[in-house]
Design a protein around this motif. Structure first.
Motif, PDB file in Angstrom:
ATOM      1  N   UNK A   1       0.819  -1.204   0.000  1.00  0.00           N
ATOM      2  CA  UNK A   1       0.000   0.000   0.000  1.00  0.00           C
ATOM      3  C   UNK A   1       0.859   1.263   0.000  1.00  0.00           C
ATOM      4  N   UNK A   2       1.877   1.275   0.851  1.00  0.00           N
ATOM      5  CA  UNK A   2       2.649   2.500   1.047  1.00  0.00           C
ATOM      6  C   UNK A   2       3.681   2.774  -0.015  1.00  0.00           C
ATOM      7  N   UNK A   3       4.245   1.710  -0.582  1.00  0.00           N
ATOM      8  CA  UNK A   3       5.331   1.890  -1.544  1.00  0.00           C
ATOM      9  C   UNK A   3       4.911   1.652  -2.990  1.00  0.00           C
ATOM     10  N   UNK A   4       4.173   0.574  -3.216  1.00  0.00           N
ATOM     11  CA  UNK A   4       3.844   0.227  -4.604  1.00  0.00           C
ATOM     12  C   UNK A   4       2.618   0.971  -5.114  1.00  0.00           C
ATOM     13  N   UNK A   5       1.524   0.920  -4.352  1.00  0.00           N
ATOM     14  CA  UNK A   5       0.265   1.498  -4.843  1.00  0.00           C
ATOM     15  C   UNK A   5       0.311   3.015  -4.949  1.00  0.00           C
ATOM     16  N   UNK A   6       1.109   3.643  -4.129  1.00  0.00           N
ATOM     17  CA  UNK A   6       1.146   5.105  -4.138  1.00  0.00           C
ATOM     18  C   UNK A   6       1.610   5.635  -5.488  1.00  0.00           C
ATOM     19  N   UNK A   7       2.560   4.940  -6.109  1.00  0.00           N
ATOM     20  CA  UNK A   7       3.074   5.380  -7.412  1.00  0.00           C
ATOM     21  C   UNK A   7       3.666   4.185  -8.151  1.00  0.00           C
TER      22      UNK A   7
END
Length: 405
Positions: free
Chosen positions: A102-108
């Motif tokens: 959620x924090x690393x991949x989905x953000x960008x």
């Protein structure tokens, strides 16, 4: 092989166009389910009964996206497709794995296209929805005994920004007047736009009036049919979120613009097969699409805003316009909540808080000194005749007090 034409055998109260739209979404859901592991079939059944059709589709898309991430971006599985992921792989996941996703991949992240790569960036609201879909998924797996731990307790929260009334985008009442004048007279349109306006001005005005009077959602307006309206009863039927059927009253203004459109424009068009009942038609005789309605609204709202066409407001901003305008005219937030179908009155309160000069109106209507003076004078009038205090009150003061009360 070409797809067969679908013939509708409809015994429900829903019109055929809505039944077809729902069938299209159901087919999209089923297409995604076929790409996912077979042991998740009970979860798919659970979603059918637990959430709305739109939410079901969104959750399935989020789940497919997550499982593709497991396949393509991690070393957690040897599977080459999401459908090949074994249950044991899901059982080995920890909350920290979801938090990283959620924090690393989905953000960008980057999506590869045929000609270009696209940088995708999700804001907090989108991330919150993805977190919610995975929470529902893993809670279900744990409850059904498919995984050993409830990892959702360790999911990091997604902080959503608190909506601010001053950030609400809407048209002011005078801007609505400019917009309606533009659709009625063509003022502000380009030469090319005027050519289309001559053929669609009654339709366009009816659409804008429905949005600004009722605060309809885009999908609610797009689905409208001729048979939705019962002018004799003074009402029309719409289908809201979660399939709710609602009868809405028709006022004189709406009846007038709709009858003008039907008599002066729509009757001149030849609806294509299956489109005979659609209320708003394109010049080609097909039901207006969501995209076409959105572009129409952007075009006319850009005129009072003084912006480029692409920077005009969306239909949802006209929904906000309707909410704020109704509150400006003195309707209670509970009346507006009912009309706009807000689940929570706090949503409606945002529009109440955005009223221009609201604080000034409240303070000006609550003059404490005036109220104090009224109270003193009432006390004087209540004293027994001949009392010493009564003598100190002049005839003029008694007259003033009576007028004010």
């Amino acid at each position: 092989m070409s797809r067969k034409t679908i013939k509708i055998h409809n015994k429900s109260s829903k019109p055929d166009n809505i039944v077809l739209q729902e069938n299209d979404r159901i087919e999209l859901c089923e297409a995604i389910e076929h790409k996912l592991p077979h042991y998740l079939s009970p979860y798919f059944t659970y979603l059918k009964n637990a959430v709305s059709l739109n939410t079901r589709l969104a959750y399935l898309r989020d789940l497919e996206f997550f499982l593709r991430y497991i396949v393509n971006e991690t070393r957690m599985t040897a599977a080459e497709e999401p459908s090949q992921i074994e249950l044991e792989t899901l059982n080995k996941l920890h909350a920290r794995d979801i938090n990283y996703y959620m924090g690393e991949y989905c953000a960008r992240y980057v999506v590869s296209g045929k000609e270009n790569d696209y940088l995708m960036e999700n804001h907090s609201k989108s991330l919150g929805r993805k977190r919610s879909s995975l929470s529902v998924f893993f809670k279900y797996l744990y409850r059904e005994g498919l995984i050993e731990r409830n990892i959702t307790d360790g999911f990091n929260p997604i902080k959503l920004p608190k909506p601010q009334p001053d950030a609400i985008k809407k048209l002011e009442i005078d801007e609505v007047a400019v917009m309606l004048d533009a659709v009625e007279t063509g003022k502000g349109l380009t030469e090319k736009e005027l050519q289309y306006w001559q053929k669609t001005k009654y339709r366009d005005k009816a659409i804008l009036m429905l949005f600004t009077t009722y605060g309809l959602r885009l999908s609610e307006l797009e689905q409208l049919n001729l048979s939705s309206f019962h002018f004799g009863r003074g009402e029309f039927k719409i289908y809201r979120k979660r399939g709710k059927e609602v009868n809405m009253p028709v006022n004189r203004s709406i009846e007038s613009v709709l009858k003008d459109y039907i008599e002066l424009e729509r009757k001149q068009l030849q609806p294509q097969d299956g489109q005979e009942d659609a209320l708003f038609l394109s010049l080609q005789g097909t039901r207006m699409t969501v995209k076409a309605i959105r572009q129409l609204v952007k075009k006319y709202t850009s005129i009072p805003l003084g912006t480029a066409r692409e920077d005009g407001y969306s239909p949802h901003k006209l929904r906000a316009t309707a909410a704020s305008s109704l509150i400006e005219y003195g309707f209670s937030i509970y009346d507006v909540q009912s009309l706009l179908d807000h689940d929570n009155v706090t949503t409606t309160q945002l529009y109440a808080a955005h009223r221009k000069n609201l604080k000034r109106e409240i303070v000006n209507k609550y003059e404490l000194l005036d109220e104090f003076d009224k109270g003193i004078r009432s006390n004087y009038k209540a004293l027994p005749e001949g009392s010493e205090n009564t003598e100190s009150v002049s005839e003029n003061e008694v007259q003033e007090s009576t007028e004010e009360d």
